[in-house]
Design an enzyme around this catalytic site. Structure first.
Site, mmCIF file in Angstrom:
data_model
loop_
_atom_site.group_PDB
_atom_site.id
_atom_site.type_symbol
_atom_site.label_atom_id
_atom_site.label_comp_id
_atom_site.label_asym_id
_atom_site.label_seq_id
_atom_site.Cartn_x
_atom_site.Cartn_y
_atom_site.Cartn_z
ATOM 1 N N ARG A 22 0.780 -1.175 -0.054
ATOM 2 C CA ARG A 22 -0.139 -0.180 -0.088
ATOM 3 C C ARG A 22 0.831 1.332 0.164
ATOM 4 O O ARG A 22 0.563 2.399 0.698
ATOM 5 C CB ARG A 22 -0.793 -0.028 1.105
ATOM 6 C CG ARG A 22 -1.931 -1.090 1.081
ATOM 7 C CD ARG A 22 -3.039 -0.732 0.200
ATOM 8 N NE ARG A 22 -4.249 -1.580 0.368
ATOM 9 C CZ ARG A 22 -5.255 -1.269 0.879
ATOM 10 N NH1 ARG A 22 -5.393 -0.124 1.415
ATOM 11 N NH2 ARG A 22 -6.310 -2.023 0.981
ATOM 12 N N ARG A 35 -6.783 12.754 -4.719
ATOM 13 C CA ARG A 35 -7.964 12.057 -4.221
ATOM 14 C C ARG A 35 -9.064 12.937 -3.736
ATOM 15 O O ARG A 35 -10.064 12.732 -4.402
ATOM 16 C CB ARG A 35 -7.456 11.341 -3.011
ATOM 17 C CG ARG A 35 -8.639 10.579 -2.411
ATOM 18 C CD ARG A 35 -9.002 9.284 -2.990
ATOM 19 N NE ARG A 35 -9.675 8.451 -2.342
ATOM 20 C CZ ARG A 35 -11.126 8.637 -2.261
ATOM 21 N NH1 ARG A 35 -11.736 9.447 -2.810
ATOM 22 N NH2 ARG A 35 -12.005 8.004 -1.390
ATOM 23 N N ASP A 72 -7.170 -2.050 -7.188
ATOM 24 C CA ASP A 72 -7.607 -2.563 -6.336
ATOM 25 C C ASP A 72 -7.956 -4.089 -6.492
ATOM 26 O O ASP A 72 -8.388 -4.185 -7.813
ATOM 27 C CB ASP A 72 -8.971 -1.781 -5.641
ATOM 28 C CG ASP A 72 -9.441 -2.160 -4.376
ATOM 29 O OD1 ASP A 72 -8.850 -1.726 -3.520
ATOM 30 O OD2 ASP A 72 -10.094 -3.245 -4.135
HETATM 31 O O1 CP3 Z 1 -0.196 -1.087 -2.864
HETATM 32 C C1 CP3 Z 1 -0.521 -0.218 -3.385
HETATM 33 O O2 CP3 Z 1 -0.116 0.990 -2.912
HETATM 34 C C2 CP3 Z 1 -1.454 -0.409 -4.635
HETATM 35 C C3 CP3 Z 1 -2.711 -0.133 -4.373
HETATM 36 C C4 CP3 Z 1 -3.843 -1.081 -3.481
HETATM 37 C C5 CP3 Z 1 -4.993 -0.617 -3.184
HETATM 38 N N1 CP3 Z 1 -5.702 -1.687 -2.787
HETATM 39 C C6 CP3 Z 1 -5.250 0.620 -3.223
HETATM 40 C C7 CP3 Z 1 -6.458 0.899 -2.330
HETATM 41 C C8 CP3 Z 1 -3.725 -2.511 -3.424
HETATM 42 C C9 CP3 Z 1 -2.441 -3.549 -3.831
HETATM 43 C C10 CP3 Z 1 -5.101 -2.864 -2.904
HETATM 44 C C11 CP3 Z 1 -5.094 -4.386 -2.432
HETATM 45 C C12 CP3 Z 1 -6.416 -4.650 -1.706
HETATM 46 N N2 CP3 Z 1 -7.646 -4.006 -1.691
HETATM 47 C C13 CP3 Z 1 -6.507 -5.679 -0.621
HETATM 48 C C14 CP3 Z 1 -5.374 -6.428 -0.320
HETATM 49 C C15 CP3 Z 1 -4.254 -5.971 0.314
HETATM 50 C C16 CP3 Z 1 -4.520 -5.665 1.807
HETATM 51 O O3 CP3 Z 1 -4.256 -4.567 2.111
HETATM 52 O O4 CP3 Z 1 -4.961 -6.463 2.493
HETATM 53 C C17 CP3 Z 1 -7.839 -5.726 -0.314
HETATM 54 C C18 CP3 Z 1 -8.242 -6.350 0.860
HETATM 55 C C19 CP3 Z 1 -8.553 -4.789 -1.038
HETATM 56 C C20 CP3 Z 1 -10.054 -4.259 -0.717
HETATM 57 C C21 CP3 Z 1 -10.242 -2.956 -0.329
HETATM 58 N N3 CP3 Z 1 -9.922 -1.684 -1.097
HETATM 59 C C22 CP3 Z 1 -10.350 -2.374 1.155
HETATM 60 C C23 CP3 Z 1 -10.688 -3.281 2.075
HETATM 61 C C24 CP3 Z 1 -10.488 -1.034 1.062
HETATM 62 C C25 CP3 Z 1 -10.799 -0.069 2.197
HETATM 63 C C26 CP3 Z 1 -9.781 -0.132 3.471
HETATM 64 C C27 CP3 Z 1 -8.711 1.018 3.200
HETATM 65 O O5 CP3 Z 1 -7.581 0.900 3.240
HETATM 66 O O6 CP3 Z 1 -9.221 2.230 2.846
HETATM 67 C C28 CP3 Z 1 -9.868 -0.549 -0.090
HETATM 68 C C29 CP3 Z 1 -9.820 0.839 -0.748
HETATM 69 C C30 CP3 Z 1 -8.512 1.155 -0.992
HETATM 70 N N4 CP3 Z 1 -7.529 0.456 -1.917
HETATM 71 C C31 CP3 Z 1 -7.710 2.529 -0.896
HETATM 72 C C32 CP3 Z 1 -6.465 2.354 -1.535
HETATM 73 C C33 CP3 Z 1 -5.212 3.553 -1.470
HETATM 74 C C34 CP3 Z 1 -8.309 3.600 -0.112
HETATM 75 C C35 CP3 Z 1 -9.100 4.333 -1.050
HETATM 76 C C36 CP3 Z 1 -9.132 5.731 -0.585
HETATM 77 O O7 CP3 Z 1 -8.183 6.531 -1.014
HETATM 78 O O8 CP3 Z 1 -10.034 6.139 -0.056
#
Ligand code: CP3
Length: 342
Positions: A22, A35, A72
């Site tokens: 992340r 964002r 994502d």
């Molecule tokens: O790693 C990176 O920088 C690349 C981007 C990336 C995102 N999601 C961006 C994101 C990656 C590799 C993911 C994978 C992801 N997404 C997983 C597996 C990895 C892990 O962290 O467990 C999962 C379970 C998800 C599903 C997901 N997407 C959730 C549960 C959430 C909400 C929780 C949170 O962290 O906000 C997201 C949203 C998300 N995905 C954000 C980002 C940057 C936040 C969005 C925002 O800016 O509001």
């Protein structure tokens, strides 16, 4: 070649390559600014200009050894025609597959045109990155993606999917099979667009008991690895079965991944003796110690290095960086890892 790609199939590197789970995201002011301007998280993912910019932001600041494409894991349900929304501060929301009828009606064919902007972002990032920086493509593992599809959201222990897997294993296996086939295509598309390595995120693997872990985490991941390698024999693949603990040796043996990403609960001697002999290790600093900083951070970085850097190691966190992490602490960690002398 770059050290990150090299360590995935070749020798240990004298200074472990480093990137962060992340690494593009809310701890960076430049991310928060974009964002706020763009408004929707999916627009950041699906407008190649934005996804490229956000992917490159942490590389410009820290010169990590790898960039991970900004996207994502839930883009796959979206390409399968499911409704996916991200509410601010509330995590993802999907139209739940909470009845047998709905699960049977799930399309078997993803609309890959919807994913084309992600491939375009990969091409752009690859063009802009220095050749010594690797580019990682990724997908969610079928089990983890299915937990969100069934429940329609994240839950503390993903009970709805676990219950469905016990009560209706055939219907659940159908969802998993669709995700396996779609993920193989999607990962191959990312390789073709310029990804040099792939990561499969099984964030919810740790809620499964051993027999279920074998069936719903190891076996689907093994099929994805084999399916990708059938077309791209040299594909470098990292698995992340978060919370797998004592099941990590079986995971590495069963799936054939080149590397395994481990969380901070991993037991060092088990990892060294039964995992690192088969695969490179990626991890496993506690993201909270990166928030804390100071002497505790230095000590924790040294622990990861002394536990794993004598073998093949990619330095990383045990899970995603937390939004409240001070940027200076990332610099502190990086400096210490890059000063490593074996
Ligand atoms: O790693 C990176 O920088 C690349 C981007 C990336 C995102 N999601 C961006 C994101 C990656 C590799 C993911 C994978 C992801 N997404 C997983 C597996 C990895 C892990 O962290 O467990 C999962 C379970 C998800 C599903 C997901 N997407 C959730 C549960 C959430 C909400 C929780 C949170 O962290 O906000 C997201 C949203 C998300 N995905 C954000 C980002 C940057 C936040 C969005 C925002 O800016 O509001």
């Amino acid at each position: 070649m770059n050290p990150f790609i090299e360590v995935l199939s070749g020798p240990r590197q004298s200074i472990p390559p480093i990137w962060m789970l992340r690494q593009a995201g809310r701890y960076l002011p430049e991310y928060r600014q974009l964002r706020a301007k763009v408004g929707s998280f999916f627009d950041l993912c699906f407008i190649p200009e934005y996804a490229t910019e956000v992917t490159l932001q942490p590389i410009r600041r820290f010169n990590f050894d790898a960039a991970i494409i900004f996207s994502d894991i839930l883009v796959i349900p979206y390409a399968l025609g499911r409704e996916v929304r991200f509410e601010v501060g509330d995590g993802p929301r999907l139209d739940p597959l909470d009845t047998l009828e709905k699960s049977r009606a799930l399309s078997t064919q993803a609309d890959f045109v919807k994913l084309e902007p992600i491939y375009e972002a990969l091409r752009r990032v690859r063009r802009e990155l220095d050749p010594t920086t690797a580019l990682i493509g990724f997908c969610g593992a079928p089990w983890t993606v299915a937990t969100y599809m069934v429940a329609g959201q994240g839950t503390p222990d993903q009970a709805p999917a676990r219950r469905m897997a016990y009560q209706h294993p055939d219907a659940f296996a159908r969802i998993i099979n669709v995700l396996i086939e779609t993920s193989i295509q999607y990962l191959l598309g990312q390789l073709a667009a310029g990804a040099g390595a792939l990561q499969i995120f099984d964030t919810w693997a740790g809620v499964l008991p051993p027999r279920e872990f074998e069936r719903w985490s190891i076996e689907p991941t093994r099929r994805i690895v084999a399916g990708v390698r059938a077309k791209a024999p040299d594909a470098k693949i990292i698995g992340f079965p978060r919370g797998a603990g004592a099941l990590l040796p079986s995971y590495v043996e069963g799936t054939g991944v080149n590397a395994v990403s481990i969380d901070w609960n991993a037991e060092p001697s088990l990892i060294r003796e039964r995992v690192q002999n088969r695969a490179a290790i990626q991890g496993n600093l506690d993201p909270l110690v990166l928030v804390a900083g100071g002497a505790a951070l230095d000590r924790a970085v040294d622990d990861v290095l002394s536990d794993y850097a004598k073998g093949r190691l990619i330095f990383n966190l045990g899970h995603g960086i937390l939004p409240e992490t001070p940027i200076a602490h990332v610099g502190q960690m990086l400096k210490r890892v890059r000063a490593y002398k074996s």
